[in-house]
Motif scaffolding. Structure first.
Motif, PDB file in Angstrom:
ATOM      1  N   LEU A   1       3.663  55.127  37.817  1.00 58.05           N
ATOM      2  CA  LEU A   1       4.436  54.832  36.545  1.00 58.05           C
ATOM      3  C   LEU A   1       3.267  53.781  36.237  1.00 58.05           C
ATOM      4  N   PHE A   2       2.781  53.854  35.077  1.00 58.03           N
ATOM      5  CA  PHE A   2       1.765  53.237  34.079  1.00 58.03           C
ATOM      6  C   PHE A   2       1.989  52.445  33.198  1.00 58.03           C
ATOM      7  N   ASN A   3       1.098  51.492  32.808  1.00 63.58           N
ATOM      8  CA  ASN A   3       1.056  50.657  31.503  1.00 63.58           C
ATOM      9  C   ASN A   3       2.328  50.279  30.851  1.00 63.58           C
ATOM     10  N   VAL A   4       3.046  49.673  31.879  1.00 66.16           N
ATOM     11  CA  VAL A   4       4.196  48.853  31.371  1.00 66.16           C
ATOM     12  C   VAL A   4       3.740  47.850  30.908  1.00 66.16           C
ATOM     13  N   PRO A   5       3.863  47.340  29.553  1.00 66.52           N
ATOM     14  CA  PRO A   5       3.214  46.075  28.838  1.00 66.52           C
ATOM     15  C   PRO A   5       4.254  44.738  29.315  1.00 66.52           C
ATOM     16  N   ALA A   6       3.528  43.940  29.218  1.00 69.41           N
ATOM     17  CA  ALA A   6       4.177  42.550  29.549  1.00 69.41           C
ATOM     18  C   ALA A   6       4.734  41.920  28.553  1.00 69.41           C
ATOM     19  N   ASP A   7       5.807  41.246  28.907  1.00 69.25           N
ATOM     20  CA  ASP A   7       6.915  40.917  27.857  1.00 69.25           C
ATOM     21  C   ASP A   7       6.408  39.474  27.139  1.00 69.25           C
TER      22      ASP A   7
ATOM     23  N   GLY B   1       2.806  37.335  26.991  1.00 69.73           N
ATOM     24  CA  GLY B   1       1.242  37.499  27.115  1.00 69.73           C
ATOM     25  C   GLY B   1       0.731  38.778  27.190  1.00 69.73           C
ATOM     26  N   SER B   2      -0.535  39.061  27.948  1.00 73.64           N
ATOM     27  CA  SER B   2      -0.836  40.531  28.029  1.00 73.64           C
ATOM     28  C   SER B   2      -0.967  40.899  29.370  1.00 73.64           C
ATOM     29  N   GLY B   3      -1.091  42.196  29.593  1.00 72.01           N
ATOM     30  CA  GLY B   3      -1.138  42.736  30.597  1.00 72.01           C
ATOM     31  C   GLY B   3      -0.321  43.998  30.974  1.00 72.01           C
ATOM     32  N   THR B   4      -0.578  44.905  31.969  1.00 72.62           N
ATOM     33  CA  THR B   4       0.277  45.971  32.180  1.00 72.62           C
ATOM     34  C   THR B   4       0.960  45.968  33.681  1.00 72.62           C
ATOM     35  N   ALA B   5       2.054  46.648  33.824  1.00 69.89           N
ATOM     36  CA  ALA B   5       2.544  46.750  35.256  1.00 69.89           C
ATOM     37  C   ALA B   5       2.447  48.263  35.574  1.00 69.89           C
TER      38      ALA B   5
ATOM     39  N   TRP C   1       4.135  47.874  43.920  1.00 69.84           N
ATOM     40  CA  TRP C   1       4.259  47.692  42.588  1.00 69.84           C
ATOM     41  C   TRP C   1       2.739  46.783  42.167  1.00 69.84           C
ATOM     42  N   GLN C   2       2.335  47.075  41.039  1.00 68.30           N
ATOM     43  CA  GLN C   2       1.186  46.323  40.581  1.00 68.30           C
ATOM     44  C   GLN C   2       1.493  45.643  39.329  1.00 68.30           C
TER      45      GLN C   2
END
Length: 228
Positions: free
Chosen positions: A42-48, A50-54, A87-88
């Motif tokens: 699972l890629f590029n889940v955006p932060a709710d 700030g910025s970043g991805t899970a 999880w990352q």
């Protein structure tokens, strides 16, 4: 003095509650595609915030879903856990120092029972933080995850301020790794076992002065209530 007390106390209460959140994932607005529900990654889940991805990576094809969170509408969940799956969460700490991370995590009875937090500044070489932590089984004897009540029993907080490599870094990565075949129920992790994560937050550790102000603020609040 009596007139200035309310204003002074208001400043103390406000000052004591400040905490700089760098990035956060609540997953409340996450909508998974059909391909996400049966994939190894699972890629590029955006932060709710700030910025970043899970993201998440598994050795075998996995079912990702968004069941109820810990006091929130949604969390992120996955099945088919094997040792090394994770999880990352990735963000930037440019301009910030004294980092801490916190999150909520639970498993089904046959989901992972032991996790390990790791960090990296290049996404390649990861360093473990301490030893394994215990992931509680969702439900009895603790509150079952749902959209109403958040239970602190499932919350993990790590003060990483002593790790200077995480300060002012363009990229930081945090992994929650399945580190054992022992399940949350005490048996063996099964293919249908699930693990959920919610409310992952990267923040700056509050300064000691803020904690002192917070305590003084509570004292003032108590005095104001007595005056009224």
């Amino acid at each position: 003095m009596k007139k200035s007390l309310p204003c002074f106390c208001a400043l103390l209460v406000a000052g004591g509650s400040v905490q700089a959140q760098i990035a956060g994932w609540t997953f409340n607005s996450l909508s998974l595609s059909v391909s996400d529900t049966n994939s190894t990654s699972l890629f590029n889940v955006p932060a709710d915030v700030g910025s970043g991805t899970a993201s998440s990576t598994h050795a075998t094809s996995t079912v990702f879903s968004t069941p109820s969170g810990n006091g929130s509408a949604e969390s992120i969940s996955a099945t088919k856990w094997t040792v090394g799956d994770y999880w990352q969460f990735q963000t930037s700490t440019l301009g910030d120092s004294g980092i801490q991370v916190s999150w909520d995590q639970t498993s089904s009875s046959t989901g992972p029972g032991k996790g390990l937090l790791l960090y990296s500044t290049d996404g390649s070489i990861f360093t473990p933080v301490g030893s394994d932590y215990t992931i509680l089984e969702n439900g009895t004897p603790h509150t079952t995850w749902g959209g109403i009540t958040r239970s602190a029993f499932y919350t993990f907080t790590y003060d990483l301020s002593s790790i200077t490599a995480l300060n002012n870094a363009p990229f930081v990565y945090f992994r929650l790794v399945d580190d054992s075949t022992i399940s949350a129920g005490g048996g063996t992790v099964g293919t249908a076992g699930t693990d959920r994560v919610d409310n992952f937050t990267v923040a700056v550790v509050p300064e000691p002065t803020c904690a002192v102000l917070g305590g003084l603020g509570l004292l003032c609040w108590s005095l104001l209530r007595r005056r009224n």
